[in-house]
Design a protein around this motif. Structure first.
Motif, PDB file in Angstrom:
ATOM      1  N   GLY A  24       0.849  -1.202   0.007  1.00 13.50           N
ATOM      2  CA  GLY A  24       0.190  -0.063   0.051  1.00 13.50           C
ATOM      3  C   GLY A  24       0.669   1.358   0.078  1.00 13.50           C
ATOM      4  O   GLY A  24       0.574   2.098  -0.641  1.00 13.50           O
ATOM      5  N   ALA A  25       1.954   1.308   0.664  1.00 14.09           N
ATOM      6  CA  ALA A  25       2.865   2.597   0.594  1.00 14.09           C
ATOM      7  C   ALA A  25       3.432   2.607  -0.481  1.00 14.09           C
ATOM      8  O   ALA A  25       3.515   3.920  -0.969  1.00 14.09           O
ATOM      9  CB  ALA A  25       3.838   2.243   1.734  1.00 14.09           C
ATOM     10  N   LEU A  26       3.901   1.506  -1.420  1.00 10.91           N
ATOM     11  CA  LEU A  26       4.404   1.792  -2.621  1.00 10.91           C
ATOM     12  C   LEU A  26       3.332   2.404  -3.559  1.00 10.91           C
ATOM     13  O   LEU A  26       3.613   3.308  -4.398  1.00 10.91           O
ATOM     14  CB  LEU A  26       4.839   0.465  -3.106  1.00 10.91           C
ATOM     15  CG  LEU A  26       5.465   0.466  -4.697  1.00 10.91           C
ATOM     16  CD1 LEU A  26       6.421   1.226  -4.845  1.00 10.91           C
ATOM     17  CD2 LEU A  26       5.501  -1.112  -5.108  1.00 10.91           C
ATOM     18  N   LEU A  27       2.192   1.888  -3.543  1.00 13.13           N
ATOM     19  CA  LEU A  27       1.111   2.255  -4.584  1.00 13.13           C
ATOM     20  C   LEU A  27       0.788   3.682  -4.085  1.00 13.13           C
ATOM     21  O   LEU A  27       0.174   4.373  -4.921  1.00 13.13           O
ATOM     22  CB  LEU A  27      -0.151   1.405  -4.459  1.00 13.13           C
ATOM     23  CG  LEU A  27       0.218  -0.025  -4.958  1.00 13.13           C
ATOM     24  CD1 LEU A  27      -1.122  -0.847  -4.918  1.00 13.13           C
ATOM     25  CD2 LEU A  27       0.982  -0.108  -6.326  1.00 13.13           C
ATOM     26  N   LEU A  28       0.911   4.110  -2.802  1.00 15.89           N
ATOM     27  CA  LEU A  28       0.572   5.248  -2.592  1.00 15.89           C
ATOM     28  C   LEU A  28       1.517   6.689  -3.045  1.00 15.89           C
ATOM     29  O   LEU A  28       1.226   7.492  -3.225  1.00 15.89           O
ATOM     30  CB  LEU A  28       0.228   5.639  -0.971  1.00 15.89           C
ATOM     31  CG  LEU A  28      -0.286   6.954  -0.311  1.00 15.89           C
ATOM     32  CD1 LEU A  28      -1.335   7.279  -0.928  1.00 15.89           C
ATOM     33  CD2 LEU A  28       0.148   6.866   0.947  1.00 15.89           C
ATOM     34  N   ASN A  81       9.435   1.162   4.001  1.00 18.41           N
ATOM     35  CA  ASN A  81      10.146   0.252   2.904  1.00 18.41           C
ATOM     36  C   ASN A  81       9.428   0.550   1.638  1.00 18.41           C
ATOM     37  O   ASN A  81      10.127   0.578   0.616  1.00 18.41           O
ATOM     38  CB  ASN A  81      10.220  -1.260   3.315  1.00 18.41           C
ATOM     39  CG  ASN A  81      11.164  -1.574   4.353  1.00 18.41           C
ATOM     40  OD1 ASN A  81      12.112  -0.664   4.760  1.00 18.41           O
ATOM     41  ND2 ASN A  81      11.105  -2.630   5.137  1.00 18.41           N
ATOM     42  N   GLY A  82       8.096   0.400   1.815  1.00 20.22           N
ATOM     43  CA  GLY A  82       7.175   0.630   0.421  1.00 20.22           C
ATOM     44  C   GLY A  82       7.438   2.196  -0.160  1.00 20.22           C
ATOM     45  O   GLY A  82       7.496   2.481  -1.131  1.00 20.22           O
ATOM     46  N   LEU A  83       7.649   3.252   0.992  1.00 16.11           N
ATOM     47  CA  LEU A  83       7.779   4.519   0.663  1.00 16.11           C
ATOM     48  C   LEU A  83       8.960   4.851   0.091  1.00 16.11           C
ATOM     49  O   LEU A  83       9.239   5.533  -0.999  1.00 16.11           O
ATOM     50  CB  LEU A  83       7.733   5.534   1.695  1.00 16.11           C
ATOM     51  CG  LEU A  83       6.256   5.632   2.255  1.00 16.11           C
ATOM     52  CD1 LEU A  83       6.379   6.695   3.588  1.00 16.11           C
ATOM     53  CD2 LEU A  83       5.224   6.224   1.161  1.00 16.11           C
ATOM     54  N   LEU A  84      10.072   3.934   0.402  1.00 18.41           N
ATOM     55  CA  LEU A  84      11.381   4.187  -0.187  1.00 18.41           C
ATOM     56  C   LEU A  84      11.359   3.612  -1.746  1.00 18.41           C
ATOM     57  O   LEU A  84      11.899   4.312  -2.422  1.00 18.41           O
ATOM     58  CB  LEU A  84      12.332   2.947   0.495  1.00 18.41           C
ATOM     59  CG  LEU A  84      14.011   3.197   0.326  1.00 18.41           C
ATOM     60  CD1 LEU A  84      14.360   4.597   0.906  1.00 18.41           C
ATOM     61  CD2 LEU A  84      14.492   1.918   0.901  1.00 18.41           C
ATOM     62  N   LEU A  85      10.631   2.638  -2.279  1.00 18.84           N
ATOM     63  CA  LEU A  85      10.585   2.455  -3.349  1.00 18.84           C
ATOM     64  C   LEU A  85       9.752   3.120  -4.387  1.00 18.84           C
ATOM     65  O   LEU A  85       9.947   3.688  -5.403  1.00 18.84           O
ATOM     66  CB  LEU A  85       9.756   0.713  -3.670  1.00 18.84           C
ATOM     67  CG  LEU A  85      10.950  -0.208  -3.042  1.00 18.84           C
ATOM     68  CD1 LEU A  85      10.011  -1.742  -2.941  1.00 18.84           C
ATOM     69  CD2 LEU A  85      12.273  -0.242  -3.717  1.00 18.84           C
ATOM     70  N   GLY A  86       8.648   3.541  -3.611  1.00 15.48           N
ATOM     71  CA  GLY A  86       7.542   4.537  -4.285  1.00 15.48           C
ATOM     72  C   GLY A  86       8.347   5.930  -4.545  1.00 15.48           C
ATOM     73  O   GLY A  86       8.047   6.488  -5.673  1.00 15.48           O
ATOM     74  N   ASN A 157      14.401 -10.132  -0.224  1.00 16.53           N
ATOM     75  CA  ASN A 157      15.794  -9.653   0.008  1.00 16.53           C
ATOM     76  C   ASN A 157      15.964  -8.975   1.604  1.00 16.53           C
ATOM     77  O   ASN A 157      16.633  -8.896   2.175  1.00 16.53           O
ATOM     78  CB  ASN A 157      16.338  -8.709  -1.016  1.00 16.53           C
ATOM     79  CG  ASN A 157      16.587  -9.201  -2.464  1.00 16.53           C
ATOM     80  OD1 ASN A 157      16.748 -10.487  -2.648  1.00 16.53           O
ATOM     81  ND2 ASN A 157      16.524  -8.714  -3.384  1.00 16.53           N
ATOM     82  N   THR A 158      14.656  -8.392   1.551  1.00 14.11           N
ATOM     83  CA  THR A 158      14.698  -7.494   2.864  1.00 14.11           C
ATOM     84  C   THR A 158      13.239  -8.082   3.625  1.00 14.11           C
ATOM     85  O   THR A 158      12.259  -7.582   3.374  1.00 14.11           O
ATOM     86  CB  THR A 158      14.495  -6.026   2.801  1.00 14.11           C
ATOM     87  OG1 THR A 158      13.213  -5.846   1.901  1.00 14.11           O
ATOM     88  CG2 THR A 158      15.797  -5.529   2.267  1.00 14.11           C
ATOM     89  N   PRO A 159      13.207  -9.131   4.082  1.00 15.00           N
ATOM     90  CA  PRO A 159      12.095  -9.787   4.618  1.00 15.00           C
ATOM     91  C   PRO A 159      11.472  -8.836   5.892  1.00 15.00           C
ATOM     92  O   PRO A 159      12.105  -8.007   6.641  1.00 15.00           O
ATOM     93  CB  PRO A 159      12.605 -11.071   5.374  1.00 15.00           C
ATOM     94  CG  PRO A 159      13.938 -11.110   4.814  1.00 15.00           C
ATOM     95  CD  PRO A 159      14.412 -10.219   4.484  1.00 15.00           C
ATOM     96  N   ILE A 160      10.142  -9.158   6.033  1.00 16.02           N
ATOM     97  CA  ILE A 160       9.523  -8.523   7.221  1.00 16.02           C
ATOM     98  C   ILE A 160      10.213  -8.584   8.558  1.00 16.02           C
ATOM     99  O   ILE A 160      10.566  -9.751   8.966  1.00 16.02           O
ATOM    100  CB  ILE A 160       7.877  -8.798   7.339  1.00 16.02           C
ATOM    101  CG1 ILE A 160       7.364  -8.780   5.880  1.00 16.02           C
ATOM    102  CG2 ILE A 160       7.297  -7.954   8.374  1.00 16.02           C
ATOM    103  CD1 ILE A 160       5.961  -9.340   6.010  1.00 16.02           C
ATOM    104  N   GLY A 161      10.419  -7.419   9.142  1.00 13.56           N
ATOM    105  CA  GLY A 161      11.031  -7.339  10.352  1.00 13.56           C
ATOM    106  C   GLY A 161      12.529  -7.264  10.282  1.00 13.56           C
ATOM    107  O   GLY A 161      13.339  -7.512  11.035  1.00 13.56           O
ATOM    108  N   SER A 162      13.176  -6.824   9.156  1.00 12.56           N
ATOM    109  CA  SER A 162      14.522  -6.642   9.103  1.00 12.56           C
ATOM    110  C   SER A 162      14.932  -5.307   9.346  1.00 12.56           C
ATOM    111  O   SER A 162      16.165  -5.086   9.642  1.00 12.56           O
ATOM    112  CB  SER A 162      14.778  -6.688   7.517  1.00 12.56           C
ATOM    113  OG  SER A 162      14.412  -7.693   6.671  1.00 12.56           O
ATOM    114  N   GLY A 163      14.126  -4.595  10.041  1.00 10.58           N
ATOM    115  CA  GLY A 163      14.604  -3.416  10.769  1.00 10.58           C
ATOM    116  C   GLY A 163      14.362  -2.108   9.723  1.00 10.58           C
ATOM    117  O   GLY A 163      14.131  -2.011   8.542  1.00 10.58           O
TER     118      GLY A 163
END
Length: 255
Positions: A24-28, A81-86, A157-163
């Motif tokens: 959702g953060a990526l699509l936003l 993490n999603g915002l980073l890609l978006g 590559n960056t699983p959930i909970g990777s920090g």
């Protein structure tokens, strides 16, 4: 009658909700889908559908343990993490907007601006033209499918909970310089040609002051700029391909 334990329910909720926050953060934040053209409800439905499609390929996760501080931190991590890609994708398309603004300022079209319905901001018309052209090329080469593939790869590559991926934030900051250099290189031939034309007008006005060169200089600069833009569009696809390849290399570094 089927009965499910609290552990099973928690595991299922974690497996759905935590990836949903990243998707959702990526699509936003990403262009095309993340603009004001699509209602928030449509984006939410698309996030749910995309998460459900990616869910069978994602690694198992059961880190969500009730509503507590650890859960909030996990949610914040996935959103970032999603915002980073978006935001990285957003910067790639802003490159073409900036290129249009640089060219418009040289050919006398900097005053011709209108409201961009996707972002809600006022942009130069020439920048919007190059941005729309870049979006069409991006969709034509299935760039949206590549983004979905990178999103699915990011969960491995960056699983959930990777920090908090603070080590990758400098890569995103370095992309700002890439946007400026890429925009300048995209329209550098046209800018140099228009600079030569303006210098010629300056020499003519000094050599023959009785002729009002600048009365026709604006119209000639505008016509010359449009002609150079038309000629430069022949190599726009090749330039877009190279810039898109560099952008996806940066995206892979971020995930």
């Amino acid at each position: 009658m089927l009965e499910f334990s609290d552990t099973q329910i928690t595991h299922w909720v974690a497996g759905l909700l935590l990836p949903l926050f990243r998707v959702g953060a990526l699509l936003l934040a990403m262009p095309i889908i993340g603009g004001h053209l699509l209602p928030m409800r449509i984006r939410l439905y698309f996030s749910l559908i995309l998460t459900a499609v990616l869910l069978p390929t994602l690694p198992a996760s059961s880190l969500l343990l009730g509503f507590n501080l650890a859960t909030l931190l996990l949610i914040v991590q996935e959103v970032l993490n999603g915002l980073l890609l978006g935001i990285s994708l957003q910067l790639f398309f802003q490159l073409f907007v900036l290129a249009g603004q640089l060219l418009a300022s040289q050919m006398g079209l900097a005053f011709a601006s209108t409201v961009d319905p996707a972002s809600g901001t006022s942009n130069v018309v020439l920048g919007q033209f190059l941005n729309i052209l870049a979006i069409l090329l991006f969709l034509a080469v299935n760039g949206h499918l590549l983004v979905i593939g990178l999103l699915a790869e990011s969960f491995h590559n960056t699983p959930i909970g990777s920090g908090f991926l603070t080590s990758r934030y400098p890569v995103l900051l370095a992309q700002f310089s890439t946007v400026l250099s890429g925009a300048l290189l995209l329209v550098l031939p046209q800018i140099i040609a228009l600079l030569v034309v303006n210098l010629a007008f300056g020499f003519m006005s000094r050599a023959a002051p009785q002729f009002n060169i600048f009365s026709i200089g604006f119209a000639l600069s505008l016509l010359m700029g449009l002609l150079l833009l038309w000629i430069g569009l022949a190599g726009f696809a090749d330039s877009f391909s190279q810039l898109a390849s560099d952008a996806f290399v940066i995206l892979r570094e971020l995930i």
